[in-house]
Scaffold this active site. Structure first.
Site, PDB file in Angstrom:
ATOM      1  N   CYS A  65      11.208  -8.956  35.597  1.00  0.00           N
ATOM      2  CA  CYS A  65      10.774  -8.402  36.855  1.00  0.00           C
ATOM      3  C   CYS A  65       9.392  -8.720  37.390  1.00  0.00           C
ATOM      4  O   CYS A  65       8.464  -9.021  36.673  1.00  0.00           O
ATOM      5  CB  CYS A  65      10.885  -6.889  36.805  1.00  0.00           C
ATOM      6  SG  CYS A  65      12.319  -6.291  35.955  1.00  0.00           S
ATOM      7  N   GLY A 108      12.207 -12.881  38.566  1.00  0.00           N
ATOM      8  CA  GLY A 108      13.502 -12.212  38.460  1.00  0.00           C
ATOM      9  C   GLY A 108      14.428 -12.671  39.565  1.00  0.00           C
ATOM     10  O   GLY A 108      14.045 -12.652  40.731  1.00  0.00           O
ATOM     11  N   ASN A 157       7.751  -3.351  35.855  1.00  0.00           N
ATOM     12  CA  ASN A 157       7.861  -4.613  35.133  1.00  0.00           C
ATOM     13  C   ASN A 157       7.498  -4.344  33.679  1.00  0.00           C
ATOM     14  O   ASN A 157       6.391  -3.909  33.401  1.00  0.00           O
ATOM     15  CB  ASN A 157       6.876  -5.621  35.759  1.00  0.00           C
ATOM     16  CG  ASN A 157       6.759  -6.913  34.961  1.00  0.00           C
ATOM     17  OD1 ASN A 157       5.724  -7.552  34.968  1.00  0.00           O
ATOM     18  ND2 ASN A 157       7.807  -7.312  34.275  1.00  0.00           N
ATOM     19  N   GLY A 158       8.454  -4.589  32.780  1.00  0.00           N
ATOM     20  CA  GLY A 158       8.189  -4.372  31.359  1.00  0.00           C
ATOM     21  C   GLY A 158       9.415  -3.812  30.686  1.00  0.00           C
ATOM     22  O   GLY A 158      10.529  -3.887  31.218  1.00  0.00           O
ATOM     23  N   CYS A 175       0.436 -10.051  27.408  1.00  0.00           N
ATOM     24  CA  CYS A 175       1.466 -10.995  26.933  1.00  0.00           C
ATOM     25  C   CYS A 175       0.968 -12.434  27.054  1.00  0.00           C
ATOM     26  O   CYS A 175       0.666 -12.904  28.149  1.00  0.00           O
ATOM     27  CB  CYS A 175       2.723 -10.813  27.769  1.00  0.00           C
ATOM     28  SG  CYS A 175       3.978 -12.059  27.444  1.00  0.00           S
ATOM     29  N   TYR A 220       4.067 -19.509  30.166  1.00  0.00           N
ATOM     30  CA  TYR A 220       5.345 -19.842  30.810  1.00  0.00           C
ATOM     31  C   TYR A 220       5.665 -19.042  32.080  1.00  0.00           C
ATOM     32  O   TYR A 220       6.095 -19.600  33.075  1.00  0.00           O
ATOM     33  CB  TYR A 220       6.460 -19.645  29.779  1.00  0.00           C
ATOM     34  CG  TYR A 220       7.862 -19.735  30.324  1.00  0.00           C
ATOM     35  CD1 TYR A 220       8.452 -20.971  30.577  1.00  0.00           C
ATOM     36  CD2 TYR A 220       8.612 -18.593  30.587  1.00  0.00           C
ATOM     37  CE1 TYR A 220       9.743 -21.067  31.081  1.00  0.00           C
ATOM     38  CE2 TYR A 220       9.904 -18.681  31.082  1.00  0.00           C
ATOM     39  CZ  TYR A 220      10.463 -19.916  31.327  1.00  0.00           C
ATOM     40  OH  TYR A 220      11.735 -19.997  31.819  1.00  0.00           O
ATOM     41  N   SER A 238       6.795 -25.178  33.655  1.00  0.00           N
ATOM     42  CA  SER A 238       5.472 -24.755  33.174  1.00  0.00           C
ATOM     43  C   SER A 238       4.809 -25.792  32.268  1.00  0.00           C
ATOM     44  O   SER A 238       3.611 -25.735  32.016  1.00  0.00           O
ATOM     45  CB  SER A 238       5.591 -23.461  32.382  1.00  0.00           C
ATOM     46  OG  SER A 238       6.514 -22.610  32.978  1.00  0.00           O
ATOM     47  N   ASP A 289       6.913 -29.526  25.750  1.00  0.00           N
ATOM     48  CA  ASP A 289       7.546 -28.314  26.289  1.00  0.00           C
ATOM     49  C   ASP A 289       6.602 -27.138  26.063  1.00  0.00           C
ATOM     50  O   ASP A 289       5.768 -27.174  25.155  1.00  0.00           O
ATOM     51  CB  ASP A 289       8.910 -28.045  25.637  1.00  0.00           C
ATOM     52  CG  ASP A 289       9.813 -27.207  26.540  1.00  0.00           C
ATOM     53  OD1 ASP A 289       9.343 -26.762  27.611  1.00  0.00           O
ATOM     54  OD2 ASP A 289      10.979 -26.981  26.183  1.00  0.00           O
ATOM     55  N   CYS A 323      11.199 -10.180  21.274  1.00  0.00           N
ATOM     56  CA  CYS A 323      10.189  -9.423  22.021  1.00  0.00           C
ATOM     57  C   CYS A 323      10.799  -8.087  22.425  1.00  0.00           C
ATOM     58  O   CYS A 323      11.928  -8.058  22.913  1.00  0.00           O
ATOM     59  CB  CYS A 323       9.790 -10.194  23.275  1.00  0.00           C
ATOM     60  SG  CYS A 323       8.754  -9.241  24.403  1.00  0.00           S
TER      61      CYS A 323
END
Ligand code: SF4
Length: 447
Positions: free
Chosen positions: A7, A34, A101-102, A224, A230, A271, A333, A370
């Protein structure tokens, strides 16, 4: 790599009734956070919510949005199955609407079906939202950047005391905007941007008066690290650190400490590009954009079966054969989760005539799931779990694979107060992976 994240959020206070439309435009700019559902709540005497499945433009018809001085919005991935409209946010109980968000893994302990419902329940029970937020900090064990809209005409933004997820405050013209990333606010022509601090609440009343209060002292901040590696947009700045700059540094350190003699550096599109730029510059190895990515790729995560995901992988990447034929390639990557994308890309490069393929990864090995908002699979499905570099290279078909260490990642990003649980298994939570089990034992304890 493909990781689902939980999110993006936005909250808008506007003097001239434009809040829902500003929220709509901001959500489109946060779409990378999202893509399964999107929604907007706005105040029009009562709280009205428009939400739907899919991308912002599919989920929300802007013609349905009324004029209002207050709105909050949300874009979402679901972690379970396909996600349903019931799970889409914002979630409202008539008096309050919430988007966040979380993940709060211990919500089970309090007898609600989702963590959003848990937040709504705690906030409603206290009468005053700020008191409710204090209570939430006591009860919630997880990551949460929240925007809240109340029928009293308040807009509230709050970032959990560990600051897992970003949240910023800015202005767009005379409007205030609270959003997951500053890049969205700046792209709307905004300015005066600052990060909401971990544990800080930003409170905007119906007249546009802004107050800020540290509701909970930051408790050992653990932002985070994947936001930098990313998730966030490269043009975002999180807690004063440029995401782009951090990615370039990841690549520079890869080149300094994990160098391999090669002819070209090739990023997996996304990314990884700034990471490859850093690697190329520091190692003086030419950069080639030898992989192309097709537009439909953004939907690959929706495929529920392995077979479906493989079909999508085939459709996702193309190779510039002329750039790789006969070459020794450093393939960059940002991270490797299950390794399916990596295997596929290496096969493509080999079929196009690459002579050697050395994988260099701009993050440490992901070995643990996670519980704070990223949809990594369980340990057994992670390619780096219980495998050495050499074993991973054999598994994906590379000549060599090397990752950054956690210390190197910290050095590259330029801050130590980062979460690194998915690399180390050390969770900055009270009830890490046992929270769900603990929850079922304690069910009956209600907020
Ligand atoms: S475990 Fe990994 S992905 Fe999850 S919050 Fe921590 S650093 Fe981010």
């Amino acid at each position: 790599m493909v990781i689902k994240e939980h999110c993006g959020v936005v909250g808008v206070w506007s003097r001239d009734g434009e809040a829902p439309m500003i929220a709509y435009r901001a959500l489109k700019l946060l779409q990378h956070r999202g893509q399964e559902s999107a929604g907007i709540s706005y105040l029009d005497g009562e709280i009205r919510t428009v939400k739907g499945m899919g991308l912002v433009e599919e989920a929300i018809d802007p013609a349905l949005l009324g004029r209002s001085g207050l709105a909050i919005g949300h874009v979402r991935y679901s972690t379970t199955g396909m996600g349903t409209i019931d799970e889409a946010q914002p979630l409202s109980n008539g008096a309050i609407s919430v988007a966040f968000n979380g993940t709060i893994p211990n919500y089970y302990m309090y007898g609600t079906k989702t963590d959003t419902e848990f937040i709504l329940k705690v906030l409603s029970k206290s009468g005053d939202v700020r008191l409710g937020l204090k209570r939430l900090v006591e009860l919630a064990d997880g990551a949460y950047s929240i925007v809240i809209l109340t029928t009293r005409g308040e807009l509230i933004g709050f970032r959990d005391p560990r600051g897992f997820r970003p949240l910023v405050l800015g202005r767009v013209g005379s409007s205030y905007v609270i959003a997951s990333e500053d890049s969205a606010i700046r792209q709307l022509g905004g300015n005066d941007i600052r990060d909401v601090r971990p544990g800080e609440v930003v409170y905007i009343d119906k007249y546009g008066n802004v107050e800020s209060e540290v509701l909970a002292q930051p408790q050992g901040v653990t932002t985070c690290s994947f936001e930098y590696i990313y998730f966030a947009r490269a043009d975002s700045v999180i807690d004063g650190i440029s995401v782009y700059r951090a990615r370039v540094r990841l690549g520079e350190i890869l080149a300094e400490r994990h160098y391999v003699d090669a002819d070209i550096v090739v990023p997996i599109p996304g990314s990884s590009i700034p990471i490859a730029i850093g690697y190329s510059r520091r190692s003086r190895t030419p950069l080639e954009f030898a992989l192309t990515r097709t537009e439909m790729a953004r939907r690959s995560f929706i495929m529920p079966t392995q077979e479906g995901r493989e079909i999508v992988l085939v459709e996702k990447f193309g190779v510039v054969g002329e750039a790789v034929r006969g070459k020794r390639v450093v393939l960059i990557d940002d991270s490797i989760v299950r390794g399916n994308t990596m295997k596929h890309v290496i096969r493509l490069l080999r079929n196009s005539g690459a002579r050697e393929i050395h994988v260099r990864v701009g993050s440490p090995m992901i070995r643990y799931p996670c519980y704070m908002g990223m949809d990594f699979p369980r340990s057994q499905e992670l390619i780096a779990h219980n495998r050495t570099n050499r074993e991973i290279a054999a598994e994906v078909g590379a000549d060599s694979v090397e990752y950054l260490t956690v210390e190197e990642m910290i050095e590259a990003i330029g801050r130590r107060d980062l979460c690194h649980a998915c690399f180390t298994g050390i969770y900055p939570l009270k009830y890490p992976q046992y929270s769900l089990r603990l929850g079922s034992m304690l069910r009956g304890w209600r907020v």
